[in-house]
Scaffold this motif. Structure first.
Motif, PDB file in Angstrom:
ATOM      1  N   ALA A  88       0.848  -1.187   0.000  1.00  0.00           N
ATOM      2  CA  ALA A  88       0.000   0.000   0.000  1.00  0.00           C
ATOM      3  C   ALA A  88       0.886   1.240   0.000  1.00  0.00           C
ATOM      4  N   GLU A 112       0.973   0.342  -6.564  1.00  0.00           N
ATOM      5  CA  GLU A 112      -0.370   0.404  -5.996  1.00  0.00           C
ATOM      6  C   GLU A 112      -1.025   1.743  -6.293  1.00  0.00           C
ATOM      7  N   ARG A 121      -4.457   2.356  -8.593  1.00  0.00           N
ATOM      8  CA  ARG A 121      -5.638   3.093  -8.157  1.00  0.00           C
ATOM      9  C   ARG A 121      -5.961   4.232  -9.130  1.00  0.00           C
ATOM     10  N   PRO A 145      -2.642  -5.608  -1.184  1.00  0.00           N
ATOM     11  CA  PRO A 145      -2.971  -4.217  -1.518  1.00  0.00           C
ATOM     12  C   PRO A 145      -3.470  -4.034  -2.950  1.00  0.00           C
ATOM     13  N   GLN A 180      -6.950  -5.140  -2.885  1.00  0.00           N
ATOM     14  CA  GLN A 180      -7.800  -4.148  -2.231  1.00  0.00           C
ATOM     15  C   GLN A 180      -8.152  -3.027  -3.205  1.00  0.00           C
ATOM     16  N   ALA A 181      -7.170  -2.575  -3.978  1.00  0.00           N
ATOM     17  CA  ALA A 181      -7.441  -1.521  -4.964  1.00  0.00           C
ATOM     18  C   ALA A 181      -8.450  -2.001  -5.994  1.00  0.00           C
TER      19      ALA A 181
END
Length: 366
Positions: free
Chosen positions: A222, A227, A231, A264, A267-268
């Protein structure tokens, strides 16, 4: 010895050199994107930029456009490429005597591929390459494409004769074996097909889907550059349907097992409503139910994951079955074929000759 007259002449000469305009740099030209897919009957526009042109983006009408195969894809004076029939063509542009070109693949909305593919010490990559011969679409790789070190010689001698015959329609990702040689062979062999050299993260569109190729050999933490790029890329492409692939799996029942390092990235993708993730690394086929980045079953918003390390390398065992694993096989090499519809997708594991295992199904986009 300089006389006063000669000294004055020297000063005048230096002043003239100082005041003379600098010679203009030769023009440069870059077509974007560096590779693109277009469906039959659809169109896409290319852009041309030059760092020496005012405003940077060139007026398409000032360029001379050409196609290496107009029957597959032609291009008009405005840089608009029209997909005519399945195949690939190089679209070129010339500006003030300099040229650049980009590959255009005319494909159906199909993504097909696997990871853990080629070596000169075995022939199973030829069996999976033969599957690609009869499956049109964009070919992806989930890393460890050329064993044992991803060197350029291994790509040239081992990968190129098999999967390399589909290079023009391929969008790869690197594995840990590529990074035994710091990815030099990988980026050299694939060039612009692999995104920016040394980075390994890029994206493209296939029909209505946004596709992202990531690099699990560099930081996925993250806040890491990758990452943050992911995003930003997802925010810039708010499509209904998104798929991502890279090498190391977040979830796997194979010998390498699950890794928290890609969480991470998951998660994105989860935050952006992505639908499918495909990985390699474990030399198995495995399908997971839709789940969260933490591994909690989530039929409403979860991402469906596949491990498809079946491109040619020796197959692995399943020491421990991970939660939410729905289907597993370690007997058959093959490829996964995904047919991408605007709001849904179909998957099918296609076995190489002699293999009997199959898996198929459908999913709705989130």
């Amino acid at each position: 010895m300089l006389t006063p007259t000669r000294y004055s002449l020297l000063l005048l000469a230096l002043a003239a050199c100082r005041d003379a305009p600098e010679p203009s740099a030769p023009p440069a030209l870059t077509l974007s994107p560096g590779w693109t897919a277009v469906l039959e009957g659809d169109s896409t526009r290319l852009t041309a930029t030059s760092p020496n042109a005012q405003g940077d983006t060139l007026d398409a009408a000032t360029l001379t456009w050409s196609s290496s195969n107009p029957a597959v894809a032609d291009v008009d004076a405005a840089g608009m490429v029209h997909g005519r029939t399945l195949g690939s063509a190089r679209i070129g542009a010339t500006y003030q005597g300099v040229s650049d070109s980009t590959e255009v693949a005319v494909v159906p909305p199909v993504l097909v591929g696997a990871g853990d593919i080629a070596s000169c010490s075995f022939n199973d990559d030829e069996a999976t390459a033969k599957l690609l011969d009869s499956i049109p679409g964009v070919v992806f790789t989930a890393g460890d494409n050329a064993y044992p070190n991803g060197a350029i010689a291994e790509y040239t001698l081992c990968y190129d004769p098999t999967w390399g015959r589909h290079k023009n329609r391929s969008r790869p990702s690197p594995g840990n074996h590529e990074y035994n040689t710091l990815g030099i062979g990988y980026y050299t062999y694939f060039g612009r097909l692999a995104g920016d050299s040394g980075v390994g993260s890029y994206s493209y569109d296939l029909g209505t889907w946004h596709i992202v190729s990531l690099n699990s050999n560099v930081s996925m933490a993250a806040g890491s550059a990758q990452e943050q790029w992911l995003r930003a890329d997802l925010a810039a492409h708010p499509t209904t349907s998104t798929l991502a692939y890279w090498h190391h799996p977040r979830f796997s029942s194979g010998e390498h097992g699950s890794s928290t390092a890609p969480q991470p990235l998951w998660q994105a993708l989860y935050d952006a409503g992505a639908d499918v993730v495909i990985n390699g690394h474990d030399h198995t086929y495995e399908r997971f139910a839709p789940q969260t980045p933490a591994g909690t079953l989530d039929s409403a918003r979860g991402i469906r994951a596949f491990v498809v390390g079946t491109g040619g390398a020796a197959l692995y065992q399943f020491p421990t079955i991970a939660p939410n694993s729905e289907v597993r096989d370690n007997t058959t090499r093959g490829v996964i074929k995904l047919t991408l519809h605007p709001t849904s997708y179909e998957w099918a594991f296609v076995p190489a000759a002699g293999g009997t295992f199959r898996d198929s199904g459908t999913g709705a986009c989130r």
